[in-house]
Design a protein around this motif. Structure first.
Motif, PDB file in Angstrom:
ATOM      1  N   MET A 178       0.848  -1.189   0.000  1.00  0.00           N
ATOM      2  CA  MET A 178       0.000   0.000   0.000  1.00  0.00           C
ATOM      3  C   MET A 178       0.882   1.236   0.000  1.00  0.00           C
ATOM      4  O   MET A 178       1.809   1.345   0.810  1.00  0.00           O
ATOM      5  N   HIS A 179       0.603   2.165  -0.913  1.00  0.00           N
ATOM      6  CA  HIS A 179       1.299   3.438  -0.832  1.00  0.00           C
ATOM      7  C   HIS A 179       0.496   4.541  -1.498  1.00  0.00           C
ATOM      8  O   HIS A 179      -0.251   4.312  -2.449  1.00  0.00           O
ATOM      9  N   LEU A 180       0.661   5.737  -0.961  1.00  0.00           N
ATOM     10  CA  LEU A 180       0.011   6.930  -1.485  1.00  0.00           C
ATOM     11  C   LEU A 180       0.795   7.413  -2.695  1.00  0.00           C
ATOM     12  O   LEU A 180       2.015   7.545  -2.644  1.00  0.00           O
ATOM     13  N   THR A 181       0.102   7.675  -3.789  1.00  0.00           N
ATOM     14  CA  THR A 181       0.776   8.124  -5.006  1.00  0.00           C
ATOM     15  C   THR A 181       0.596   9.618  -5.262  1.00  0.00           C
ATOM     16  O   THR A 181       1.452  10.246  -5.896  1.00  0.00           O
ATOM     17  N   HIS A 182      -0.518  10.201  -4.771  1.00  0.00           N
ATOM     18  CA  HIS A 182      -0.769  11.620  -5.024  1.00  0.00           C
ATOM     19  C   HIS A 182      -1.654  12.166  -3.910  1.00  0.00           C
ATOM     20  O   HIS A 182      -2.564  11.491  -3.432  1.00  0.00           O
ATOM     21  N   LEU A 183      -1.373  13.393  -3.496  1.00  0.00           N
ATOM     22  CA  LEU A 183      -2.177  14.063  -2.481  1.00  0.00           C
ATOM     23  C   LEU A 183      -2.576  15.436  -2.992  1.00  0.00           C
ATOM     24  O   LEU A 183      -1.738  16.195  -3.498  1.00  0.00           O
ATOM     25  N   SER A 184      -3.852  15.747  -2.853  1.00  0.00           N
ATOM     26  CA  SER A 184      -4.374  17.054  -3.246  1.00  0.00           C
ATOM     27  C   SER A 184      -5.127  17.649  -2.056  1.00  0.00           C
ATOM     28  O   SER A 184      -5.994  16.995  -1.474  1.00  0.00           O
ATOM     29  N   LEU A 185      -4.781  18.896  -1.711  1.00  0.00           N
ATOM     30  CA  LEU A 185      -5.431  19.599  -0.614  1.00  0.00           C
ATOM     31  C   LEU A 185      -5.994  20.920  -1.104  1.00  0.00           C
ATOM     32  O   LEU A 185      -5.346  21.630  -1.886  1.00  0.00           O
ATOM     33  N   THR A 186      -7.182  21.248  -0.637  1.00  0.00           N
ATOM     34  CA  THR A 186      -7.802  22.547  -0.926  1.00  0.00           C
ATOM     35  C   THR A 186      -8.365  23.116   0.368  1.00  0.00           C
ATOM     36  O   THR A 186      -9.176  22.466   1.036  1.00  0.00           O
ATOM     37  N   HIS A 187      -7.902  24.300   0.741  1.00  0.00           N
ATOM     38  CA  HIS A 187      -8.367  24.987   1.960  1.00  0.00           C
ATOM     39  C   HIS A 187      -8.258  24.103   3.195  1.00  0.00           C
ATOM     40  O   HIS A 187      -9.136  24.108   4.058  1.00  0.00           O
ATOM     41  N   PHE A 188      -7.174  23.360   3.278  1.00  0.00           N
ATOM     42  CA  PHE A 188      -6.924  22.508   4.446  1.00  0.00           C
ATOM     43  C   PHE A 188      -5.807  23.139   5.269  1.00  0.00           C
ATOM     44  O   PHE A 188      -4.666  23.270   4.805  1.00  0.00           O
ATOM     45  N   ARG A 189      -6.152  23.582   6.490  1.00  0.00           N
ATOM     46  CA  ARG A 189      -5.179  24.222   7.361  1.00  0.00           C
ATOM     47  C   ARG A 189      -4.496  25.390   6.642  1.00  0.00           C
ATOM     48  O   ARG A 189      -5.158  26.274   6.128  1.00  0.00           O
ATOM     49  N   LEU A 190      -3.138  25.351   6.564  1.00  0.00           N
ATOM     50  CA  LEU A 190      -2.389  26.422   5.906  1.00  0.00           C
ATOM     51  C   LEU A 190      -2.444  26.347   4.385  1.00  0.00           C
ATOM     52  O   LEU A 190      -2.083  27.298   3.696  1.00  0.00           O
ATOM     53  N   PHE A 191      -2.877  25.214   3.866  1.00  0.00           N
ATOM     54  CA  PHE A 191      -2.745  24.959   2.433  1.00  0.00           C
ATOM     55  C   PHE A 191      -3.984  25.432   1.677  1.00  0.00           C
ATOM     56  O   PHE A 191      -5.056  24.828   1.773  1.00  0.00           O
ATOM     57  N   ALA A 192      -3.807  26.524   0.919  1.00  0.00           N
ATOM     58  CA  ALA A 192      -4.891  26.962   0.039  1.00  0.00           C
ATOM     59  C   ALA A 192      -5.061  25.963  -1.088  1.00  0.00           C
ATOM     60  O   ALA A 192      -6.187  25.615  -1.468  1.00  0.00           O
ATOM     61  N   ARG A 193      -3.918  25.476  -1.593  1.00  0.00           N
ATOM     62  CA  ARG A 193      -3.970  24.502  -2.683  1.00  0.00           C
ATOM     63  C   ARG A 193      -2.649  23.742  -2.719  1.00  0.00           C
ATOM     64  O   ARG A 193      -1.576  24.334  -2.616  1.00  0.00           O
ATOM     65  N   LEU A 194      -2.734  22.431  -2.829  1.00  0.00           N
ATOM     66  CA  LEU A 194      -1.546  21.597  -2.942  1.00  0.00           C
ATOM     67  C   LEU A 194      -1.856  20.408  -3.839  1.00  0.00           C
ATOM     68  O   LEU A 194      -2.893  19.755  -3.679  1.00  0.00           O
ATOM     69  N   ASP A 195      -0.958  20.128  -4.762  1.00  0.00           N
ATOM     70  CA  ASP A 195      -1.041  18.929  -5.597  1.00  0.00           C
ATOM     71  C   ASP A 195       0.362  18.371  -5.725  1.00  0.00           C
ATOM     72  O   ASP A 195       1.231  19.006  -6.327  1.00  0.00           O
ATOM     73  N   MET A 196       0.587  17.188  -5.136  1.00  0.00           N
ATOM     74  CA  MET A 196       1.928  16.615  -5.150  1.00  0.00           C
ATOM     75  C   MET A 196       1.865  15.111  -5.384  1.00  0.00           C
ATOM     76  O   MET A 196       1.023  14.419  -4.799  1.00  0.00           O
ATOM     77  N   ASP A 197       2.758  14.623  -6.266  1.00  0.00           N
ATOM     78  CA  ASP A 197       2.967  13.188  -6.376  1.00  0.00           C
ATOM     79  C   ASP A 197       3.869  12.743  -5.239  1.00  0.00           C
ATOM     80  O   ASP A 197       4.833  13.434  -4.887  1.00  0.00           O
ATOM     81  N   PHE A 198       3.565  11.585  -4.639  1.00  0.00           N
ATOM     82  CA  PHE A 198       4.328  11.110  -3.497  1.00  0.00           C
ATOM     83  C   PHE A 198       5.335  10.045  -3.912  1.00  0.00           C
ATOM     84  O   PHE A 198       5.013   9.165  -4.723  1.00  0.00           O
ATOM     85  N   PRO A 199       6.538  10.104  -3.336  1.00  0.00           N
ATOM     86  CA  PRO A 199       7.525   9.064  -3.632  1.00  0.00           C
ATOM     87  C   PRO A 199       7.134   7.748  -2.982  1.00  0.00           C
ATOM     88  O   PRO A 199       6.376   7.706  -2.017  1.00  0.00           O
ATOM     89  N   ARG A 200       7.699   6.689  -3.501  1.00  0.00           N
ATOM     90  CA  ARG A 200       7.313   5.346  -3.070  1.00  0.00           C
ATOM     91  C   ARG A 200       7.811   5.006  -1.660  1.00  0.00           C
ATOM     92  O   ARG A 200       7.112   4.397  -0.873  1.00  0.00           O
ATOM     93  N   ARG A 201       9.047   5.374  -1.335  1.00  0.00           N
ATOM     94  CA  ARG A 201       9.635   4.884  -0.099  1.00  0.00           C
ATOM     95  C   ARG A 201       9.590   5.909   1.040  1.00  0.00           C
ATOM     96  O   ARG A 201       8.585   6.056   1.704  1.00  0.00           O
ATOM     97  N   THR A 202      10.682   6.672   1.219  1.00  0.00           N
ATOM     98  CA  THR A 202      10.781   7.558   2.380  1.00  0.00           C
ATOM     99  C   THR A 202      10.796   9.020   1.943  1.00  0.00           C
ATOM    100  O   THR A 202      11.614   9.418   1.114  1.00  0.00           O
ATOM    101  N   LEU A 203       9.884   9.792   2.509  1.00  0.00           N
ATOM    102  CA  LEU A 203       9.786  11.226   2.237  1.00  0.00           C
ATOM    103  C   LEU A 203      10.114  11.978   3.516  1.00  0.00           C
ATOM    104  O   LEU A 203       9.564  11.683   4.578  1.00  0.00           O
ATOM    105  N   LEU A 204      11.007  12.962   3.419  1.00  0.00           N
ATOM    106  CA  LEU A 204      11.390  13.772   4.564  1.00  0.00           C
ATOM    107  C   LEU A 204      10.955  15.213   4.314  1.00  0.00           C
ATOM    108  O   LEU A 204      11.379  15.846   3.343  1.00  0.00           O
ATOM    109  N   LEU A 205      10.074  15.719   5.190  1.00  0.00           N
ATOM    110  CA  LEU A 205       9.585  17.092   5.106  1.00  0.00           C
ATOM    111  C   LEU A 205      10.440  17.971   6.011  1.00  0.00           C
ATOM    112  O   LEU A 205      10.538  17.724   7.214  1.00  0.00           O
TER     113      LEU A 205
END
Length: 407
Positions: A1-28
């Motif tokens: 199971m893995h997330l491939t894409h995340l889209s946010l609209t008016h969520f918390r600080l994010f007015a708009r976000l569209d990002m493809d997610f990497p398969r393994r380890t993501l560091l923010l």
């Protein structure tokens, strides 16, 4: 199971976000209060349809959008599970209605374009989340531990989320009737229907908790032993408010270290025993106007070397035990479902020594996908960073770090 894409609209600080997610380890990477934890929260919301930070779902609609006559926050996740692609969408809708309260809130959930209830959709995407303030699971009020169990089990045990909802409704109705009987008298036999329903749903919850707690303890003890260099033994003590085990004559509760094995009780055993206990307590509960036993009053304690961490655990002990619990939760979900959950780790290395950091990071290779946050890249070894995808988060804006190119 893995997330491939995340889209946010008016969520918390994010007015708009569209990002493809990497398969393994993501560091923010980023400073505090820039939106890193909110990204983890959005993913966890897709798994559980609840927020660990907000007391009410309407609070996660961005402040700017909430001032509009119609505010809609959207969380959309594309993910793969068992080789199949899925889309999960949550719409959080605030609509001004001119009354009191001044806005009406509703939540819509769509799985592959079809509307679902939260109970139906929970567990489609699975996630385990670590936040530093989650030590309240260990040293906070009992409802914190019950909430922890419910969020974990609802994702991995089919029917658990629905049983919780049904139990809560039956409990509310039964308590209302108990209060009515207390104030106005009446026929106690009116409780029979609600007793039967409460025992049926409560037995399902209890049966699932008995099994899950034993499995989680087995996994967490092994992880904890490694994280503490073999110096500490982690134990779980489950104290159900309706306990199918007999107690010695006149003894209200057994000592916390008394060995308990409830695994031999079937679902039917638990249901029938719960129903009998409700009948025994009927007069007392009418006098008190409240249901006194059942999963809504269960307790779970965590011990290290026979010491109750909730009462006597140091900050370091609590954090290490929480890490053990969360890593065990992820592995338990894999055992239950055949799929690793997405691992969400917020500032996980800040208070660990070098050995525990290295040991913990090495275990991430076992997982299909993990997302970590940090304010300080120096906490991570260069060898680990070379295997990560780095995103920089600042004021609700996410930028993926581009790979360097040779001249």
């Amino acid at each position: 199971m893995h997330l491939t894409h995340l889209s946010l609209t008016h969520f918390r600080l994010f007015a708009r976000l569209d990002m493809d997610f990497p398969r393994r380890t993501l560091l923010l990477v980023g400073e505090n209060a820039q939106g890193k934890t909110s990204l983890l929260e959005a993913i966890y919301y897709l798994a559980t349809f609840t927020s660990l930070h907000a007391s009410a779902d309407r609070q996660i609609v961005s402040f700017a959008a909430a001032r509009e006559p119609l505010a809609v926050a959207r969380i959309v996740g594309d993910f793969e599970r068992e080789g199949r692609a899925h889309r999960l969408e949550v719409r959080l809708i605030l609509e001004a209605n001119g009354g009191f309260p001044p806005s009406r809130f509703r939540k819509e959930i769509l799985l592959d374009g079809v509307k679902r209830t939260a109970q139906e959709a929970t567990g489609t995407l699975m996630a385990v989340m670590f936040l530093p303030d989650m030590t309240r699971i260990l040293d906070g009020a009992p409802e914190e531990r019950r909430r922890y169990l419910n969020l974990a089990l609802a994702q991995a045990v089919p029917g658990y989320a629905q049983a919780l909802t049904d139990y809560a409704r039956a409990l509310e109705q039964r308590n209302a009737l108990l209060k009515l009987l207390q104030e106005r008298n009446g026929d106690p036999a009116q409780l029979s229907y609600w007793d039967t329903l409460l025992a049926e749903k409560g037995a399902f919850i209890l049966h699932a908790r008995i099994a899950a707690i034993a499995e989680l303890e087995r996994l967490a003890a092994r992880i904890h032993n490694r994280l503490t260099g073999g110096m500490e033994v982690l134990q779980f003590v489950y104290q159900p408010a309706y306990d199918p085990l007999p107690r010695p004559e006149g003894q209200y509760a057994l000592p916390i270290l008394t060995p308990m094995d409830r695994s031999g009780f079937s679902l039917a055993d638990l249901r029938e025993g719960f129903l009998r206990r409700l009948a025994d307590l009927r007069s007392e509960e009418i006098a008190r106007g409240v249901t006194t036993i059942g999963p809504h009053r269960d307790e779970l304690r965590f011990l290290s070397n026979n010491v109750d961490l909730g009462d006597f655990g140091s900050r370091g002990q609590l954090r290490t035990a929480l890490l053990s619990l969360k890593m065990a939760e992820a592995r338990w979900m894999k055992e239950r479902t055949g799929e690793f959950p997405i691992l969400l780790l917020d500032e996980i290395l800040a208070e660990l020594d070098d050995r525990r950091r290295a040991d913990l990071l090495s275990t991430l290779d076992d997982f299909e996908q993990s997302v970590l946050t940090t304010t300080d890249l120096k906490l991570f070894a260069p060898s680990f960073l070379s295997r990560c995808t780095l995103w920089h988060v600042s004021q609700g804006v996410v930028q993926a770090e581009q790979p360097s190119t040779s001249p």
